[in-house]
Scaffold this active site. Structure first.
Site, mmCIF file in Angstrom:
data_model
loop_
_atom_site.group_PDB
_atom_site.id
_atom_site.type_symbol
_atom_site.label_atom_id
_atom_site.label_comp_id
_atom_site.label_asym_id
_atom_site.label_seq_id
_atom_site.Cartn_x
_atom_site.Cartn_y
_atom_site.Cartn_z
ATOM 1 N N ASP A 427 3.603 9.069 -42.552
ATOM 2 C CA ASP A 427 4.874 8.783 -41.897
ATOM 3 C C ASP A 427 4.652 8.501 -40.412
ATOM 4 O O ASP A 427 3.638 8.905 -39.841
ATOM 5 C CB ASP A 427 5.817 9.975 -42.071
ATOM 6 C CG ASP A 427 7.275 9.604 -41.852
ATOM 7 O OD1 ASP A 427 7.575 8.394 -41.778
ATOM 8 O OD2 ASP A 427 8.108 10.514 -41.775
ATOM 9 N N GLU A 430 3.958 3.533 -37.245
ATOM 10 C CA GLU A 430 4.044 2.254 -36.514
ATOM 11 C C GLU A 430 2.975 2.096 -35.423
ATOM 12 O O GLU A 430 2.526 0.950 -35.232
ATOM 13 C CB GLU A 430 5.439 2.100 -35.892
ATOM 14 C CG GLU A 430 6.558 1.987 -36.884
ATOM 15 C CD GLU A 430 6.888 3.335 -37.515
ATOM 16 O OE1 GLU A 430 7.252 3.360 -38.705
ATOM 17 O OE2 GLU A 430 6.740 4.364 -36.847
ATOM 18 N N ASP A 495 14.193 4.611 -42.227
ATOM 19 C CA ASP A 495 15.279 5.591 -42.230
ATOM 20 C C ASP A 495 16.648 4.925 -42.266
ATOM 21 O O ASP A 495 17.423 4.945 -41.307
ATOM 22 C CB ASP A 495 15.153 6.481 -40.995
ATOM 23 C CG ASP A 495 13.891 7.324 -41.031
ATOM 24 O OD1 ASP A 495 13.420 7.635 -42.130
ATOM 25 O OD2 ASP A 495 13.374 7.658 -39.957
#
Length: 819
Positions: A427, A430, A495
């Site tokens: 998670d 990026e 999200d």
């Protein structure tokens, strides 16, 4: 997984945004480019110009690569995306005076000498041409990217192309701006958008690729941050801009959209087939705080007769609190006293365990000092670990571009796998907060930012190849780059808000990413962000999820994401959706095989079906699931009807009622609470199976084979791929069986056949088929099974013929129906 309070912290980041001002000299510089010389040798064409050198080479008869090397710069051959070796393709170079033609049997480049210009064709059909080609541009000083040392707007390298006025554009990774993305300028900087809804211009997984309705793709082979402008100024211009690095792009062509994605994934790598349990249902929330809570949840799925294949642990597995523990990456023994026993107990029930990890280590983590001592963190200009404030604590970032960071993280994953953990959830990759000042082993933050997730997935994939070579890894990550699919990434759309707007953006995101090679893009079913309890939204999202690549409800814990904790009516709808997902496992798993072999997305846009139809070019509200299902998600609260467009390529049958719809029409259909509109192509074979509680118990020894007969469908085909669901490269190692289905309708005779292909390491097992032939208007005169007269059933009201092929191990089976 961004938390609400982080949104405020991100506003001041020195990320590149969307304004641009051309340097005054740019137009003049390109106008002065002149041709000097040409050499064709060693499988490539070298063109010398007044300001540099072009190198053009074919990878195949459908892929051509062009690199511009400005005067004073050296050639950089390194690509993070391309894995295909240039083939020995016959290419001819002809100097025709005013132009040079460099051609393969398919794709060709024409270099016009004055004014200098490069254009591309495929089998004689024009594709695209450079407009001004390579040039220099500058960002806007107020809002664009800045030189961190001087505070001035950065100079960017750019390549400019001319577009036709009517071509539709796709690509640039995960965005939600409309299926035809022309008219937008996109930032190439992977960035989360917490709680986004119906639209989002910048998301976690960008890619420097533009795809056109003219059946070509332009892939810009440089991962550094920049922009991709899809004609935002409406002057028929496509422009790619970057802060630096190689000026290389590939033109990928094909006769069909399926060819284009197949050629592109040949260039950048095909996706390995995931483990079969990845096609099942997941239990997941943010998050399970204790072992007891996790055990209760798995048990409840069994009690409620809802199939389950995996449980996913969010960050509480290594810490009691959201803040202050990130980077521990070891079981919190207070709340998880017996993790290996828990994992083993789950496995006995056919349920796999997946755990979260993030690339951040906060300075209150039990591993912080270890990370500093072992030099595994990104550094500042002074060479010391660069730490900064983050929502989760004061943090450093693992430098996975260096061997120390990679080895340290893989050792943790290896230890977890030895405990029984079967999946890696990466998670915030990026990375979510990535200061421009940070330095990594191979470059600055902005130079490597877009390939952080790519390298992270690679780390896991290569770790498995080294230490667990017979296993298929499960790699759930939300950030990647061109070609990350070859490492087995299972990406999700970030999200998304728990809202109807959030649901509305999901088909576009998944369809676009499938077109770009990332075939398993999917969403947090039900939506992730904000404590909204909308039972209708939840049910409709899960019904859509049956026909998206991964079925995985996930959300913040205030409102449960698991169906077992919803009210009875909502649970019943969820159970029905999940059980259909399991019934379709033979079809869905075969889609995974087709993706692995041909690069075909599991979710396919309507433009694949009707490439020349302007309506299809911009449509995402209805799509294809594989080749033969037509799906229209219900994405509006309280909707009683939906408009469905039926492609003209076929007639279509309602999956639930059998009603026939002619192709080339749009109909308003009444909606039902227990399913979304789903249709099956005339002439299609849909293999299904008995529902199991877990894919561990999945079997193809008895298949329910549905065939959709239509007088206009004189021939049909389908297939079913089967292996053990776990062995890496089972197909390549000959451990598989592939069933091919075919139909022929002539006169009054309908012939159906099944042929079995076995891998060299596979033994054929007896198999039975319960065949259902839909749309049979009258009782058949006769039915033969394997050449012998057979008993059959016929339901006049349902227009359904049923016949059983008893179990045997024959390589070929047949049903012949005399109508």
């Amino acid at each position: 997984m961004i938390r609400n309070s982080f949104v405020q912290l991100s506003a001041g980041l020195p990320l590149m945004v969307l304004a641009l001002a051309l340097a005054p000299a740019a137009a003049a510089a390109t106008a002065e480019r002149t041709f000097e010389s040409m050499v064709a040798a060693s499988g490539q064409l070298d063109i010398r110009t007044s300001d540099g050198r072009y190198v053009i080479k074919p990878y195949s008869a459908a892929i051509l690569e062009t690199t511009f090397i400005p005067a004073g710069e050296g050639y950089d051959p390194a690509s993070h995306a391309v894995v295909l070796a240039p083939a020995a393709v016959k290419a001819t170079a002809q100097d025709k005076g005013d132009r040079i033609e460099y051609a393969t049997s398919g794709i060709a480049a024409t270099i016009t000498k004055s004014p200098f210009r490069i254009s591309y064709t495929y089998k004689g059909k024009p594709l695209v041409a450079e407009k001004r080609g390579f040039l220099k541009v500058r960002d806007d000083v107020a809002t664009g990217s800045k030189d961190i040392n001087k505070g001035e707007a950065r100079e960017l390298d750019a390549i400019e192309f001319a577009l036709d006025a009517d071509e539709a554009l796709y690509g640039a990774g995960a965005r939600a701006v409309g299926m035809n993305r022309r008219g937008n300028r996109f930032t190439l900087y992977n960035k989360a958008d917490y709680g986004y809804g119906a639209t989002s211009k910048q998301l976690n997984y960008g890619m420097p690729i533009a795809m056109s309705s003219k059946l070509y793709a332009l892939h810009f082979d440089n991962a550094q941050t920049g922009y991709l402008d899809f004609d935002s100024k409406k002057d028929n211009t496509l422009t790619w801009e970057t802060i630096g690095g190689r000026k290389t792009y590939q033109v990928v062509a094909g006769d069909t959209w399926q060819d284009v994605v197949g050629n592109y994934t040949s260039l950048t790598g095909k996706q390995p087939l995931p483990p079969r349990w990845a096609f099942g249902n997941f239990a997941m929330r943010f998050g399970y705080h204790t072992e007891a809570e996790a055990r209760k949840t798995v048990h409840q799925f069994a009690l409620d007769d809802i199939p389950l294949d995996a449980i996913v642990m969010d960050l509480y597995w290594f810490g009691k609190d959201v803040k202050g523990t990130m980077g521990n990456l070891a079981w919190d023994k207070d709340n998880f006293p017996n993790p290996t026993g828990m994992i083993a107990d789950f496995q006995k029930q056919g349920v796999q365990t997946v755990v979260i990890s993030e690339p951040f280590i906060v300075n209150t983590s039990s591993r912080w000092q270890e990370a500093v001592d072992k030099k595994i963190l990104g550094t500042g200009p002074d060479g010391k670990p660069l730490s900064y404030d983050f929502f989760f604590g004061h943090t450093g970032l693992i430098d996975i571009f260096g061997a120390p960071g990679r080895d340290w993280l893989w050792d943790i994953y290896k230890g977890l796998r030895q405990q029984g953990v079967k999946g890696v959830w990466g998670d915030l990759g990026e990375p979510e907060l990535h200061p421009t000042a940070m330095r990594h082993a191979t470059g600055s933050a902005d130079e490597v930012h877009n390939i952080y997730g790519h390298q992270w997935a690679r780390l896991v994939a290569e770790g498995y190849q080294k230490d667990f070579p017979t296993e298929r890894p499960f790699i759930l990550m939300r950030a990647g780059y061109s070609g990350t699919q070859r490492y087995g990434i299972i990406p999700w759309s970030g999200d998304v808000d728990r809202s109807w707007g959030g649901l509305q953006s999901q088909p576009e995101i998944a369809l676009q990413m499938g077109m770009q090679g990332a075939g398993y893009m999917h969403s947090d079913l039900g939506g992730f962000a904000n404590p909204v309890e909308d039972d209708e939204l939840y049910a409709r999202w899960l019904q859509y999820g049956v026909f998206q690549p991964v079925f995985r409800p996930h959300a913040q814990e205030e409102v449960p994401s698991e169906p077992v904790y919803r009210n009875a009516a909502t649970k019943a709808l969820a159970r029905q959706a999940i059980r259909l997902r399991y019934a379709l496992l033979p079809y869905n798993y075969t889609l995974g095989f087709e993706n692995n072999q041909r690069g075909l997305p599991l979710m396919r846009p309507m433009v694949y079906e009707e490439p020349g139809n302007p309506k299809a070019q911009s449509m995402s509200s209805t799509y294809l699931w594989g080749k033969d299902f037509l799906v229209t998600p219900v994405m509006t609260k309280g909707a009683q009807t939906a408009d469905v467009y039926f492609p003209a390529t076929s007639a279509w049958f309602d999956f639930y009622t059998g009603e026939r719809h002619a192709g080339g029409t749009t109909k308003t259909v009444a909606l039902k609470a227990d399913h979304i509109p789903v249709y099956v192509r005339a002439g299609a074979f849909i293999p299904m199976t008995a529902v199991v509680q877990t894919t561990r118990d999945y079997s193809t020894r008895r298949i329910a084979l549905h065939y959709y007969h239509d007088a206009a469908a004189t021939a049909g085909s389908g297939q079913l791929y089967d292996d053990d669901g776990a062995t890496a490269q089972a197909y390549e190692h000959g451990k598989y069986e592939l069933l091919r289905f075919a139909s022929v309708f002539k006169g009054r005779t309908l012939s159906l056949s099944v042929a079995s292909e076995l891998g060299k390491q596979q033994a054929r097992q007896p198999r039975a088929f319960d065949v259902s032939v839909h749309n049979v208007a009258n009782r058949p005169a006769a039915v033969k099974v394997d050449g012998k007269a057979a008993a059959f059933g016929w339901d006049a009201q349902a227009r359904l013929l049923t016949v059983t092929l008893p179990a045997n191990a024959a390589a070929a089976r047949s049903v012949v129906v005399t109508l």
